[in-house]
Design a protein around this motif. Structure first.
Motif, PDB file in Angstrom:
ATOM      1  N   ASP A  29       0.831  -1.207   0.000  1.00 52.30           N
ATOM      2  CA  ASP A  29       0.000   0.000   0.000  1.00 52.30           C
ATOM      3  C   ASP A  29       0.862   1.251   0.000  1.00 52.30           C
ATOM      4  N   ARG A  30       1.906   1.264   0.827  1.00 47.57           N
ATOM      5  CA  ARG A  30       2.785   2.438   0.914  1.00 47.57           C
ATOM      6  C   ARG A  30       3.504   2.695  -0.407  1.00 47.57           C
ATOM      7  N   LEU A  31       3.871   1.627  -1.116  1.00 47.99           N
ATOM      8  CA  LEU A  31       4.608   1.756  -2.366  1.00 47.99           C
ATOM      9  C   LEU A  31       3.704   1.894  -3.587  1.00 47.99           C
TER      10      LEU A  31
ATOM     11  N   ARG B 298      10.274  -1.060   8.038  1.00 43.22           N
ATOM     12  CA  ARG B 298       9.654   0.196   7.602  1.00 43.22           C
ATOM     13  C   ARG B 298      10.691   1.109   6.950  1.00 43.22           C
ATOM     14  N   SER B 299      11.911   1.129   7.488  1.00 44.67           N
ATOM     15  CA  SER B 299      12.959   1.993   6.928  1.00 44.67           C
ATOM     16  C   SER B 299      13.301   1.595   5.490  1.00 44.67           C
ATOM     17  N   ASP B 300      13.277   0.295   5.187  1.00 48.62           N
ATOM     18  CA  ASP B 300      13.543  -0.158   3.820  1.00 48.62           C
ATOM     19  C   ASP B 300      12.424   0.263   2.876  1.00 48.62           C
ATOM     20  N   VAL B 301      11.192   0.164   3.341  1.00 46.61           N
ATOM     21  CA  VAL B 301      10.040   0.560   2.522  1.00 46.61           C
ATOM     22  C   VAL B 301      10.080   2.062   2.259  1.00 46.61           C
TER      23      VAL B 301
ATOM     24  N   ALA C 193      11.001   6.678  -1.244  1.00 51.93           N
ATOM     25  CA  ALA C 193      11.668   7.953  -1.513  1.00 51.93           C
ATOM     26  C   ALA C 193      12.400   7.907  -2.844  1.00 51.93           C
ATOM     27  N   THR C 194      13.032   6.800  -3.150  1.00 44.70           N
ATOM     28  CA  THR C 194      13.728   6.643  -4.426  1.00 44.70           C
ATOM     29  C   THR C 194      12.739   6.744  -5.577  1.00 44.70           C
TER      30      THR C 194
ATOM     31  N   VAL D 116      12.493  10.158  -8.528  1.00 42.71           N
ATOM     32  CA  VAL D 116      12.628   9.988  -9.971  1.00 42.71           C
ATOM     33  C   VAL D 116      11.448  10.608 -10.695  1.00 42.71           C
ATOM     34  N   GLY D 117      10.258  10.492 -10.128  1.00 45.36           N
ATOM     35  CA  GLY D 117       9.085  11.084 -10.757  1.00 45.36           C
ATOM     36  C   GLY D 117       8.271  10.065 -11.528  1.00 45.36           C
ATOM     37  N   PRO D 118       7.010  10.360 -11.727  1.00 42.38           N
ATOM     38  CA  PRO D 118       6.124   9.411 -12.389  1.00 42.38           C
ATOM     39  C   PRO D 118       6.470   9.225 -13.860  1.00 42.38           C
ATOM     40  N   GLY D 119       6.455   7.967 -14.276  1.00 46.38           N
ATOM     41  CA  GLY D 119       6.634   7.649 -15.686  1.00 46.38           C
ATOM     42  C   GLY D 119       8.065   7.651 -16.178  1.00 46.38           C
TER      43      GLY D 119
END
Length: 75
Positions: free
Chosen positions: A16-18, A47-50, A55-56, A60-63
């Motif tokens: 869900d978070r990703l 949680r820190s890995d997720v 954040a990564t 980068v941005g969508p698409g």
């Protein structure tokens, strides 16, 4: 148990978070893109890995092609 795992998420919460399906998230866990451990029969993700992966993806941005690279095998 180390401090890294004291705040862990279920695969569904991490997905869900990703913004992924649970199946796509499990594929990332199985190929080692995202680390996990088991608590009994239940898989948990730090949680820190997720948050680092989220954040990564947001930087980068969508698409953008770079955003799709870590998930290319999940399609």
């Amino acid at each position: 148990m180390t401090a890294r795992w004291t705040r862990s998420l279920s695969p569904l919460a991490a997905a869900d978070r990703l913004g992924l399906s649970r199946a796509d998230l499990v594929a990332l866990l199985d190929d080692g893109t995202l680390a996990s451990h088991f608590e009994g029969w239940h898989r948990r993700i730090a949680r820190s890995d997720v948050e680092a992966l989220a954040a990564t993806r947001e930087e980068v941005g969508p698409g953008a092609p770079e955003r799709r690279k870590p998930f290319a095998d999940c399609a």
